[in-house]
Design a protein around this motif. Sequence first.
Motif, PDB file in Angstrom:
ATOM      1  N   HIS B 319     -14.086 -45.100 -22.324  1.00 55.00           N
ATOM      2  CA  HIS B 319     -14.417 -45.096 -23.751  1.00 55.00           C
ATOM      3  C   HIS B 319     -13.362 -44.361 -24.558  1.00 55.00           C
ATOM      4  O   HIS B 319     -12.975 -44.795 -25.644  1.00 55.00           O
ATOM      5  N   LEU B 320     -12.885 -43.233 -23.996  1.00 55.20           N
ATOM      6  CA  LEU B 320     -11.827 -42.493 -24.679  1.00 55.20           C
ATOM      7  C   LEU B 320     -10.595 -43.370 -24.855  1.00 55.20           C
ATOM      8  O   LEU B 320      -9.913 -43.315 -25.874  1.00 55.20           O
ATOM      9  N   GLN B 321     -10.349 -44.190 -23.832  1.00 59.39           N
ATOM     10  CA  GLN B 321      -9.192 -45.079 -23.910  1.00 59.39           C
ATOM     11  C   GLN B 321      -9.310 -46.022 -25.101  1.00 59.39           C
ATOM     12  O   GLN B 321      -8.342 -46.250 -25.827  1.00 59.39           O
ATOM     13  N   LEU B 322     -10.536 -46.568 -25.318  1.00 58.25           N
ATOM     14  CA  LEU B 322     -10.753 -47.428 -26.484  1.00 58.25           C
ATOM     15  C   LEU B 322     -10.424 -46.674 -27.762  1.00 58.25           C
ATOM     16  O   LEU B 322      -9.726 -47.170 -28.648  1.00 58.25           O
ATOM     17  N   VAL B 323     -10.962 -45.434 -27.852  1.00 62.06           N
ATOM     18  CA  VAL B 323     -10.740 -44.638 -29.057  1.00 62.06           C
ATOM     19  C   VAL B 323      -9.253 -44.405 -29.264  1.00 62.06           C
ATOM     20  O   VAL B 323      -8.726 -44.554 -30.380  1.00 62.06           O
ATOM     21  N   ILE B 324      -8.559 -44.065 -28.175  1.00 63.35           N
ATOM     22  CA  ILE B 324      -7.133 -43.732 -28.309  1.00 63.35           C
ATOM     23  C   ILE B 324      -6.320 -44.969 -28.670  1.00 63.35           C
ATOM     24  O   ILE B 324      -5.469 -44.919 -29.569  1.00 63.35           O
ATOM     25  N   VAL B 325      -6.590 -46.091 -27.998  1.00 63.82           N
ATOM     26  CA  VAL B 325      -5.839 -47.312 -28.323  1.00 63.82           C
ATOM     27  C   VAL B 325      -6.086 -47.703 -29.775  1.00 63.82           C
ATOM     28  O   VAL B 325      -5.143 -47.966 -30.538  1.00 63.82           O
ATOM     29  N   GLY B 326      -7.360 -47.712 -30.182  1.00 70.28           N
ATOM     30  CA  GLY B 326      -7.678 -48.070 -31.564  1.00 70.28           C
ATOM     31  C   GLY B 326      -7.027 -47.125 -32.552  1.00 70.28           C
ATOM     32  O   GLY B 326      -6.400 -47.544 -33.526  1.00 70.28           O
ATOM     33  N   GLY B 327      -7.144 -45.818 -32.266  1.00 69.74           N
ATOM     34  CA  GLY B 327      -6.553 -44.830 -33.159  1.00 69.74           C
ATOM     35  C   GLY B 327      -5.044 -44.979 -33.238  1.00 69.74           C
ATOM     36  O   GLY B 327      -4.460 -44.931 -34.325  1.00 69.74           O
ATOM     37  N   LEU B 328      -4.411 -45.199 -32.088  1.00 66.02           N
ATOM     38  CA  LEU B 328      -2.954 -45.344 -32.067  1.00 66.02           C
ATOM     39  C   LEU B 328      -2.505 -46.529 -32.898  1.00 66.02           C
ATOM     40  O   LEU B 328      -1.503 -46.452 -33.618  1.00 66.02           O
ATOM     41  N   ILE B 329      -3.254 -47.631 -32.790  1.00 70.89           N
ATOM     42  CA  ILE B 329      -2.870 -48.814 -33.553  1.00 70.89           C
ATOM     43  C   ILE B 329      -2.907 -48.501 -35.042  1.00 70.89           C
ATOM     44  O   ILE B 329      -1.976 -48.820 -35.792  1.00 70.89           O
ATOM     45  N   ILE B 330      -3.979 -47.829 -35.465  1.00 69.46           N
ATOM     46  CA  ILE B 330      -4.093 -47.497 -36.886  1.00 69.46           C
ATOM     47  C   ILE B 330      -2.972 -46.546 -37.297  1.00 69.46           C
ATOM     48  O   ILE B 330      -2.290 -46.758 -38.306  1.00 69.46           O
ATOM     49  N   VAL B 331      -2.741 -45.512 -36.478  1.00 70.35           N
ATOM     50  CA  VAL B 331      -1.682 -44.550 -36.805  1.00 70.35           C
ATOM     51  C   VAL B 331      -0.329 -45.250 -36.877  1.00 70.35           C
ATOM     52  O   VAL B 331       0.457 -45.036 -37.805  1.00 70.35           O
ATOM     53  N   PHE B 332      -0.080 -46.120 -35.915  1.00 74.73           N
ATOM     54  CA  PHE B 332       1.189 -46.835 -35.906  1.00 74.73           C
ATOM     55  C   PHE B 332       1.369 -47.660 -37.167  1.00 74.73           C
ATOM     56  O   PHE B 332       2.425 -47.661 -37.790  1.00 74.73           O
ATOM     57  N   LEU B 333       0.285 -48.383 -37.532  1.00 74.57           N
ATOM     58  CA  LEU B 333       0.402 -49.260 -38.699  1.00 74.57           C
ATOM     59  C   LEU B 333       0.635 -48.445 -39.958  1.00 74.57           C
ATOM     60  O   LEU B 333       1.355 -48.870 -40.859  1.00 74.57           O
TER      61      LEU B 333
END
Lengths: 328, 358
Positions: B319-333
């Motif tokens: 679940h943390l992985q989902l949060v991190i991937v999602g968060g990273l995508i937003i941060v990157f964008l």
Amino acid sequence: MSDQLIFAIEVILNGLMAGVLYALVALGFVLIYKASGIFNYAQGVMALFAAMTLVGIMNGQVPFAHLINAIFGGHITHFGWNIPALLAIILTMGVMVLLAWAVQQFVMRHLVGQEPIILFMATIGLAYFLEGVADLMWGSEIKTLDVGLPQGLNVWIDDTTYGIFGYGFFIDNLDIVATVIAALLVAALVAFSQYTKQGRAMRAVADDHQAALSVGISLNFIWVLVWSVAGFVALVAGIMWGTKSGVQFSLSLIALKALPVLMLGGFTSIPGAIVGGLIIGVGEKLFEFAIGPMVGGATENWFAYVLALIFLVFRPQGLFGEKIIERV
Amino acid sequence: MFYREAGDFKTSYQADSQTFPIKFDRYRYYVVLAIAFGIIPFVINDYWANALLLPFLIYAIAAIGLNILVGYCGQVSLGTGGFMAVGAYACYKLMTAFPEVSMFIHVILAGGITAAVGVLFGLPSLRIKGFYLAVATLAAQFFLVWLFNRVPWFYNYSASGQINAPERDTFGIIITGPNAPAWATYLFCLIFLTACALIARNLTRGTMGRTWMAIRDMDIAAEIIGVNPLKAKMTAFAVSSFFIGISGALFFALYLGAVEVGEAFGIQKSFLVLFMVIIGGLGSIFGSFAGAAFLVLLPVVLKVVGADMLGWPTDIVAHLQLVIVGGLIIVFLIMEPHGLAQLWRVAKEKLRLWPFPH
């Protein structure tokens, strides 16, 4: 009347009911798209998040219990109280408003003026993020949601149709309730956007961002408002789907089902979302009924997309969408 | 200090227009190639091959393919998983029908078949644009997965509905099935990745790539200056699907070995490859590599840190992985909409001036 025809009528009725539920999800998409030009992929996950939060609050679960237990040890699970459904729904709505504010404050505000595709990607990221947060907060096991909506076979319809056709139609009470609620929701949304100050401001923003800014409408506030309204629609959709099939991950996949509904109806039209939902609902049930057995069944997985694809080739903006005008 | 053009004189047009015009860059590229081909095959073991290297190589091919379509031609596709499935099943049918033919031929043919399917599903892109097209490609995704699930001919009427890669060799070396040595599968994928990257790089800076980019930037304007949108879009779909088909074939035959279509090539796979392209950088071949490496590494690192070192339950780590991937995508964008490739470019610019920035 022949048996086949009666079966077909029953299938169409059930399709209409399913279509209403698709339309409920699609509505949330249309609202955000009209107001901010963002195609919000996270709408389905928002419904999941809302449903999970509702169940969690009703059962008095401790948020992030698993995470806390993993870090600090211990075995916290529940506060030990149950909250009545109505109060829990209001609390959940509060959470959704908070979420709307957070999305606007931390994500969308920083992306104003980016290309639509970048915004779309951001909402996919948001979907993943929310899904992870929801699982961490409330645990990922399948939960049952019961807010007291009637469920099961509607006996009155069964009896009446049995009297007329000699065959009782099977129609779920929940579907009837969902239809009524969807109709009320649409009426409320229309009234809100026509007769309230905030609703008018919302429509103004949808028409033209800059013009709305220049007459003193706060874009920030309107976007938070729109995301809150979408959160409310997600909550309603989450309650309906959650009651029907349990609160679980597959709930977020209804967002994917709402996409062909939107394409059929057009991204910018609220009536379009309703009509599109009904067409898809009836179409896929009828197709599965008539053609499904010949090709191996489970055609519901793809029928909606292919129908929308074929339809779009002839009418690229959907049934009720604004005509696409392209200039160089 | 690094990346300096000073003293690096070009005397021919060919030298001037090469992929790595700066000497330092060029040597770095040769060194990377030498390590990848000359050293890694001798030190590789099964864990490294299966956990990191094979998925990286295979996803990099898929990411290059999708980047051509999304990053260079501007046609958003959510059907990558479906097209990978076409590659995998085409490869399976060819492997079982012609056991004596080399795997090289099978994989390339599988790519070709996928290209044909890709063009077929790409046809609506002439009428449908933007989001509408993205959703239309979902039709390909769901229809193809359903097709491979429901029509027994595709999985040779096996009872489980799965497809299993039989043992096949190329030049006498076994490369599929459980007995294949790690170095052989690694080299096989590496050869395909190198070839795909070279082809993609040269296509995208030639006439074809320029027409794609013209269509991406503004299709009507491109049409007016004489770009044929039919040709440009169809070639983009064909080339992109060709690469994605190859990666699907490799994914099935060399990496997984046994595939259940809904699980291996579902909608999640489409999003995964799309994320690689976004995080890596739209419209950049290097970005495809970077994005693939990043998203292959991330779960492994999280698992090592979360589950092995901190001892958390695996579901929380997932679940943390989902949060991190999602968060990273937003941060990157938000921080860098052009992805890792742009960060790399900026870093290079900095390195050119370092240590005297003025």
